[in-house]
Design a protein around this motif. Structure first.
Motif, PDB file in Angstrom:
ATOM      1  N   GLY A  81     -18.283  24.854  -2.944  1.00 58.03           N
ATOM      2  CA  GLY A  81     -18.085  23.461  -2.584  1.00 58.03           C
ATOM      3  C   GLY A  81     -17.187  23.211  -1.391  1.00 58.03           C
ATOM      4  O   GLY A  81     -16.155  23.851  -1.223  1.00 58.03           O
ATOM      5  N   GLU A  82     -17.606  22.263  -0.573  1.00 54.41           N
ATOM      6  CA  GLU A  82     -16.843  21.838   0.587  1.00 54.41           C
ATOM      7  C   GLU A  82     -16.196  20.482   0.315  1.00 54.41           C
ATOM      8  O   GLU A  82     -16.671  19.717  -0.536  1.00 54.41           O
ATOM      9  CB  GLU A  82     -17.756  21.722   1.815  1.00 54.41           C
ATOM     10  CG  GLU A  82     -18.083  23.060   2.447  1.00 54.41           C
ATOM     11  CD  GLU A  82     -19.188  23.801   1.734  1.00 54.41           C
ATOM     12  OE1 GLU A  82     -19.053  25.017   1.534  1.00 54.41           O
ATOM     13  OE2 GLU A  82     -20.178  23.152   1.360  1.00 54.41           O
ATOM     14  N   PHE A  98     -10.970  22.379  17.744  1.00 57.45           N
ATOM     15  CA  PHE A  98     -10.265  23.317  16.865  1.00 57.45           C
ATOM     16  C   PHE A  98      -8.864  22.771  16.581  1.00 57.45           C
ATOM     17  O   PHE A  98      -7.991  22.781  17.447  1.00 57.45           O
ATOM     18  CB  PHE A  98     -10.140  24.686  17.522  1.00 57.45           C
ATOM     19  CG  PHE A  98     -11.459  25.330  17.842  1.00 57.45           C
ATOM     20  CD1 PHE A  98     -12.479  25.379  16.892  1.00 57.45           C
ATOM     21  CD2 PHE A  98     -11.686  25.919  19.080  1.00 57.45           C
ATOM     22  CE1 PHE A  98     -13.699  25.993  17.182  1.00 57.45           C
ATOM     23  CE2 PHE A  98     -12.897  26.531  19.375  1.00 57.45           C
ATOM     24  CZ  PHE A  98     -13.910  26.560  18.427  1.00 57.45           C
ATOM     25  N   ARG A  99      -8.639  22.299  15.376  1.00 56.22           N
ATOM     26  CA  ARG A  99      -7.310  21.800  15.023  1.00 56.22           C
ATOM     27  C   ARG A  99      -6.320  22.962  14.957  1.00 56.22           C
ATOM     28  O   ARG A  99      -6.625  24.001  14.349  1.00 56.22           O
ATOM     29  CB  ARG A  99      -7.369  21.068  13.679  1.00 56.22           C
ATOM     30  CG  ARG A  99      -8.081  19.717  13.764  1.00 56.22           C
ATOM     31  CD  ARG A  99      -8.351  19.160  12.363  1.00 56.22           C
ATOM     32  NE  ARG A  99      -9.211  20.083  11.617  1.00 56.22           N
ATOM     33  CZ  ARG A  99      -9.398  20.042  10.314  1.00 56.22           C
ATOM     34  NH1 ARG A  99      -8.772  19.131   9.583  1.00 56.22           N
ATOM     35  NH2 ARG A  99     -10.196  20.900   9.725  1.00 56.22           N
ATOM     36  N   ARG A 115     -15.074  24.192   3.591  1.00 56.63           N
ATOM     37  CA  ARG A 115     -14.680  25.098   2.523  1.00 56.63           C
ATOM     38  C   ARG A 115     -13.200  25.457   2.589  1.00 56.63           C
ATOM     39  O   ARG A 115     -12.624  25.835   1.576  1.00 56.63           O
ATOM     40  CB  ARG A 115     -15.537  26.369   2.636  1.00 56.63           C
ATOM     41  CG  ARG A 115     -15.298  27.412   1.557  1.00 56.63           C
ATOM     42  CD  ARG A 115     -15.830  26.967   0.210  1.00 56.63           C
ATOM     43  NE  ARG A 115     -15.650  27.978  -0.818  1.00 56.63           N
ATOM     44  CZ  ARG A 115     -15.432  27.701  -2.098  1.00 56.63           C
ATOM     45  NH1 ARG A 115     -15.409  26.455  -2.535  1.00 56.63           N
ATOM     46  NH2 ARG A 115     -15.265  28.654  -2.970  1.00 56.63           N
ATOM     47  N   ILE A 168     -20.979  28.959  13.000  1.00 56.14           N
ATOM     48  CA  ILE A 168     -21.363  27.615  12.573  1.00 56.14           C
ATOM     49  C   ILE A 168     -20.251  27.134  11.655  1.00 56.14           C
ATOM     50  O   ILE A 168     -19.584  27.934  11.019  1.00 56.14           O
ATOM     51  CB  ILE A 168     -22.721  27.675  11.806  1.00 56.14           C
ATOM     52  CG1 ILE A 168     -23.233  26.299  11.390  1.00 56.14           C
ATOM     53  CG2 ILE A 168     -22.623  28.556  10.588  1.00 56.14           C
ATOM     54  CD1 ILE A 168     -24.612  26.367  10.672  1.00 56.14           C
ATOM     55  N   ARG A 169     -19.985  25.816  11.629  1.00 56.85           N
ATOM     56  CA  ARG A 169     -19.031  25.363  10.619  1.00 56.85           C
ATOM     57  C   ARG A 169     -19.300  23.931  10.192  1.00 56.85           C
ATOM     58  O   ARG A 169     -19.835  23.127  10.961  1.00 56.85           O
ATOM     59  CB  ARG A 169     -17.583  25.521  11.091  1.00 56.85           C
ATOM     60  CG  ARG A 169     -17.182  24.592  12.199  1.00 56.85           C
ATOM     61  CD  ARG A 169     -15.740  24.865  12.644  1.00 56.85           C
ATOM     62  NE  ARG A 169     -15.480  24.132  13.857  1.00 56.85           N
ATOM     63  CZ  ARG A 169     -14.791  22.965  13.898  1.00 56.85           C
ATOM     64  NH1 ARG A 169     -14.305  22.421  12.806  1.00 56.85           N
ATOM     65  NH2 ARG A 169     -14.619  22.351  15.056  1.00 56.85           N
ATOM     66  N   ASP A 170     -18.951  23.683   8.967  1.00 54.83           N
ATOM     67  CA  ASP A 170     -19.024  22.335   8.414  1.00 54.83           C
ATOM     68  C   ASP A 170     -17.701  21.681   8.799  1.00 54.83           C
ATOM     69  O   ASP A 170     -16.664  21.959   8.220  1.00 54.83           O
ATOM     70  CB  ASP A 170     -19.171  22.454   6.891  1.00 54.83           C
ATOM     71  CG  ASP A 170     -19.274  21.097   6.216  1.00 54.83           C
ATOM     72  OD1 ASP A 170     -18.947  20.074   6.852  1.00 54.83           O
ATOM     73  OD2 ASP A 170     -19.686  21.064   5.048  1.00 54.83           O
ATOM     74  N   HIS A 171     -17.744  20.823   9.820  1.00 56.63           N
ATOM     75  CA  HIS A 171     -16.493  20.322  10.399  1.00 56.63           C
ATOM     76  C   HIS A 171     -15.919  19.122   9.656  1.00 56.63           C
ATOM     77  O   HIS A 171     -14.915  18.546  10.067  1.00 56.63           O
ATOM     78  CB  HIS A 171     -16.709  19.961  11.869  1.00 56.63           C
ATOM     79  CG  HIS A 171     -17.868  19.023  12.069  1.00 56.63           C
ATOM     80  ND1 HIS A 171     -17.861  17.730  11.621  1.00 56.63           N
ATOM     81  CD2 HIS A 171     -19.079  19.237  12.625  1.00 56.63           C
ATOM     82  CE1 HIS A 171     -19.012  17.163  11.910  1.00 56.63           C
ATOM     83  NE2 HIS A 171     -19.775  18.056  12.519  1.00 56.63           N
ATOM     84  N   ARG A 172     -16.558  18.746   8.569  1.00 57.31           N
ATOM     85  CA  ARG A 172     -16.091  17.557   7.862  1.00 57.31           C
ATOM     86  C   ARG A 172     -14.868  17.892   7.006  1.00 57.31           C
ATOM     87  O   ARG A 172     -14.999  18.359   5.875  1.00 57.31           O
ATOM     88  CB  ARG A 172     -17.198  16.997   6.991  1.00 57.31           C
ATOM     89  CG  ARG A 172     -18.428  16.555   7.780  1.00 57.31           C
ATOM     90  CD  ARG A 172     -19.592  16.334   6.838  1.00 57.31           C
ATOM     91  NE  ARG A 172     -19.900  17.546   6.074  1.00 57.31           N
ATOM     92  CZ  ARG A 172     -20.690  17.586   5.016  1.00 57.31           C
ATOM     93  NH1 ARG A 172     -21.267  16.491   4.586  1.00 57.31           N
ATOM     94  NH2 ARG A 172     -20.922  18.720   4.388  1.00 57.31           N
ATOM     95  N   LYS A 175     -21.521  17.412  -1.470  1.00 62.48           N
ATOM     96  CA  LYS A 175     -21.804  16.596  -2.653  1.00 62.48           C
ATOM     97  C   LYS A 175     -20.828  16.848  -3.785  1.00 62.48           C
ATOM     98  O   LYS A 175     -20.427  15.939  -4.481  1.00 62.48           O
ATOM     99  CB  LYS A 175     -23.235  16.866  -3.137  1.00 62.48           C
ATOM    100  CG  LYS A 175     -24.272  16.234  -2.210  1.00 62.48           C
ATOM    101  CD  LYS A 175     -25.675  16.385  -2.744  1.00 62.48           C
ATOM    102  CE  LYS A 175     -26.670  15.903  -1.693  1.00 62.48           C
ATOM    103  NZ  LYS A 175     -27.925  16.657  -1.726  1.00 62.48           N
ATOM    104  N   ALA A 204      -8.357  26.303   9.952  1.00 57.67           N
ATOM    105  CA  ALA A 204      -9.330  27.396   9.933  1.00 57.67           C
ATOM    106  C   ALA A 204     -10.559  27.078  10.794  1.00 57.67           C
ATOM    107  O   ALA A 204     -11.541  27.810  10.768  1.00 57.67           O
ATOM    108  CB  ALA A 204      -9.752  27.666   8.496  1.00 57.67           C
TER     109      ALA A 204
END
Lengths: 358, 358, 358, 358
Positions: A15-16, A101-102, A124, A116-120, A20, A106
């Motif tokens: 889960g991220e 990149f904050r 994860r 690739i990354r889920d930037h929301r 969902k 991470a």
């Protein structure tokens, strides 16, 4: 890889932060354990955001649903699947950092690793992932409680404010009486004021959590690589923002002489005990029946409400502006997470130890 | 249980200090690696007892034999079995403690756990077990060297003598020029004098080892439980006498503000780097390409040359008299062990990372 | 990878047929088990080459040495390291095939997989590797014997000669009375004559081994992936030359109706039993207390004493000429290997089952 | 324990037939894979009940929801959590068997193992559990497809009706053109008629599924315990109702001579191939680039629409009356399950093989 923890009492999480749902599968919980959902809920409450002025103001109820493995209130021995829906999926909050990149997050490493990354909101790597750990840890705690083992963690430092008293000199039952979760009411006041100031300065600060496990039977821990404290250390270091772990005498032990540090054995009724406990309840990687205690160091939260210079995915210089609702200090909410991970390790080793003898 | 470490580059060790032999099976070393036996021998020499006046005077050559997995000087992809004979099996040295629990040793916990113990010199809990780790670690180092990764550890503290300089301010190539393995020659002198005094007082003292891994590619580490630093921490905590682990800012990070602690990204030619490195080369559990560095705290050796009161297996009060040949401080010989465990972790994660992308 | 078997009673093997030695590390044998070396030796004798005219004439004594984990005749809970030296290292025998791919051997696949291979006699793919399994299996058998569980395998087919009687109609105590290890003396005679003829024709032939485990308690086996029969199947299929596995009704069950196949429960004194046992002692992947039985199919040995056309590493057509001393049929020596792997699975699941309930 | 499968491409499943939901966590799917939800849906459709007159008439849509690990249509490298709700929770159907042990089901063994059981329709032992496998297998198939690997299974036997043709003589594209999933239309007709008769007789019957994997690269499989066929065997034997597994020549290989069975190498352009393929595409446990093929034997479904005598939890004799909606033969719906498990094994070994060489 890397989302499974434990050998016999084993959890796999997923889960991220802005997907969902989060969840966890617990495989190996012994059958016949009463699964007290109210207790799990209470543990989740201790971790959830929005508890007080010194935690993030994000509102999430962290409602969980047990999908399997429990029948008529008891564990059946089959995997316990738990799902925690993400109510507050304001991923629009993150549009402004989608390709940036904050610093000390991470973002960059996920991008390098996976391409690739889920930037929301960290995806994860978000601390939201720990909700699943707390749910699973609550079940581990129920198992330990069945055998009389208890775990209690508390905040022992934030910034320079350090509790000099040992856990043995504190009344740990006071931990939950204040929003910082420090069992010394005076120090708690100071810490709360300090963190609130940090927050007002749009900054964050680090902290320390101390954890104590009582009534752990002698014999838990598997030498040589899976020593009890090595697994506890790994468990703690797997929590977001943790930078260090020490047990028993810890880093202070460096300065001690063997003649001071050695814990002398003595007979206490029928029980073999030690006069001091620099060993932190663990000798040779195996519990000796004394209290297990350790410290966990947390760095300051990386998200600050200030502008920071950084890079984007194209390597261009950009400015990151702090937004959203974040914790000025992670430790108050880290207390139940430290306890959960401790419970998971002890539950696992308790089951493993059943195979040690004929 | 507990004698296996690693997932893809996996080692399983066996052996007691006074049994016939120690050994290790390395399963998963990629095929085609040149196995430089001279290098392995040199690493073993760094760990072996009897090196200097500040280590145990026990003489053991730690000669190893590779039994399998290497053909015509190269790894074949099959398990590499290594055996290290125990030459110096003076188990009679231990007759006097056969049924006694030495304070702060693993005697009591092994007895509680297994109901039986090999009382000759600590048996499996002896630091002698680390010889097998160093042999395996040497092969992991060869693999890492193939990819340009280097690991260097050194002694950074004994007792109160603490090296205040960071690793970046030191010439690490000086580490092996003195018997304490401290890269600051002046501090090295002080430490040697100090430990020698401790030894003369028939006592022991703790210490700290700092380790640096350079040229680690970005992308190693598996969130969320198997973060790179969590596995490094476990690896270190699995070494005898270790009480604490911290990486990057570590316990000092507790005191820092987010605005100071965050490592700003910048472009260095084509490479994305950070201006500071409080992250210790690891963000979100994944290496970011900067140097990885960490500290490992060791307690004082439990065997002291003084009489101590204790209990025997029947629970009777007895006196333990220090005998034998033991280290007054563990850190000089711990340096190659810390490096070996670091190499094992990095080799493993290097292989695992090959499965991250299509 | 792939050289470890088991979860709690776990073995890791190493060694090539013509290297210095083979070996195995057993991690997880409970403490306090009497380790009867004579028994282990006897098991090794059953597997060793040169036993009779229908096995390879190679002479190897398969002497093993226990290096650790046993103290004063008992297991201590620490890893048991065993080494078996390779006496008969006539690797010159293999010079003629050094760069050739023997048909239906693992030469080509090892070369493709690893880019390198130890061409001396099959290296790691040699059936010699099973010596280590038999040594470890003997210790697993000792553990099972402690709990009253017995395992007996026998040859039930070679070529077209198939024993039509079920194991229940045979006197299994006769198995070791003949060199083919078939408990039906008449059939044994026929099989021996048949194999000897095959051998004289410089050919080889396949065979079948049937195995029965008695007195296995109900409750062993972990659904859903680690069903008891799934792990037994994997264990059997991991033995050299095995092509098939079936348990209980097996492939014959395809033809049966549910009304015939179902095993009706009945009460036998205090015990719940089944009238028939098409389930082979396992239901839903968990033992039910009835006899566990299964068949294992072995292909003909690939090394034949005839010229065969093949390719070498350069892709050139070459002739492979059979040389050396090989088994005309693998099954007589496979009997103890099948038993060993069965024992390893049952020992492991016995320990795992201790964690099923509170 | 036992609900996790795979090492690098790893799945953990959970869920009972009549609980709230089933699910699976896939950990280790490489990042960047396009996750085609329509394809997953299509695979689920092939397994779902109620497809035809020869499968159970139970209606379940098997709708799944991906909760994590996929972002903008692609895998991110983080765990993919999937949940499949149980719509048809008519647990009242099972009240009549709540405390009874159905013959040749897992009722008795679960009860013995765990001391408690979820009696609603088999709980965890229900074939419904395989829905989670098919969902995960579909993702593994997408990964394999990316590398050009295809998997096709079909029904090759029911009762005595056995397809004598090899897969090489069949047009596998016809498999999905009939409800039994047999690529020989004539045989398919016969099988359908036969199963329908069995159903009308309120009985069930066994069957066989054959599976072929094409274009598997040479080099997959990890000797010695984790041979490719050993893991495939375990995967198949972990499917409900499976009683046997054979690959390549299988049980027929017993009867063959080495001179017939050996697969001769030859050069096919640049490629090294074998003239025959008795090896079933696997030699020494490692794929050799030829087609991998194997057979899986299924017993008759245990639930029959007839009265059977049995025992209840108190050991009393009771009558079990067949009720509900069950499959007269499991094989048509087993085809996608066999494919899914095959895909999971191959995906895992594909990733593992990346660590074999430098």
């Amino acid at each position: 890889m890397g989302n499974t923890f434990g050998k016999l009492f084993k959890i796999s999480t997923f889960g991220e932060s802005h997907g969902k749902a989060l969840g966890v599968v617990i495989d190996g919980c012994p059958a016949g354990l009463e699964i007290d959902e109210e207790f799990i809920k209470a543990e989740m409450q201790r971790r959830k955001p929005g508890q007080s002025k010194i935690t993030t103001q994000r509102k999430e109820e962290d409602e969980f649903q047990i999908l399997s493995g429990v029948f008529e209130g008891k564990s059946t021995g089959t995997p316990i699947g738990i799902v925690i829906a993400n109510e507050d999926q304001k991923s629009k909050d993150y549009g402004h950092i989608a390709d940036k990149f904050r610093p000390s997050h991470a973002d960059y490493t996920y991008f390098e690793k996976y391409g690739i990354r889920d930037h929301r909101g960290g995806g994860r790597s978000s601390a939201r992932e720990t909700a699943a750990r707390v749910a699973a840890g609550a079940i581990a705690k129920l198992l330990l409680k069945h055998y009389g083992i208890s775990i209690q963690a508390y905040v022992s430092q934030t910034g320079d404010l350090k509790l000099e008293k040992q856990y043995t000199e504190l009344d740990l039952s006071l931990t939950e009486t204040n929003i910082i979760r420090c069992p010394d009411p005076e120090m708690a006041e100071k810490m709360i004021t300090f963190i609130d100031e940090v927050r007002k300065n749009r900054d964050t600060v680090g902290g320390m959590v101390t954890c104590v496990a009582k009534n752990v039977p002698a014999g838990l821990g598997e030498p040589v690589f899976d020593r009890l404290h090595a697994e506890l250390g790994k468990a703690m270091l797997s929590i977001n923002a943790v930078k260090g772990f020490e047990y028993g005498s810890g880093f202070e032990g460096i300065k001690m002489k063997g003649s001071e540090h050695n814990d002398a054995f003595y007979k206490d009724g029928d029980r073999i005990r030690t006069k001091t406990n620099h060993s932190g309840g663990i000798q040779g990687g195996i519990s000796n029946g004394e209290d297990i205690y350790f410290n966990v160091a947390f760095k300051p939260v990386a998200t600050i409400m200030q502008d920071q210079e950084s890079l984007n995915e194209d390597g261009e210089t950009v400015t990151i502006s702090g937004k959203g609702r974040h914790d000025p200090c992670v430790v108050p909410r880290a207390v139940p997470i430290v306890e959960a991970m401790t419970a998971l390790v002890l539950a696992d080793y308790l089951l493993i130890s059943r195979s040690n003898k004929l």
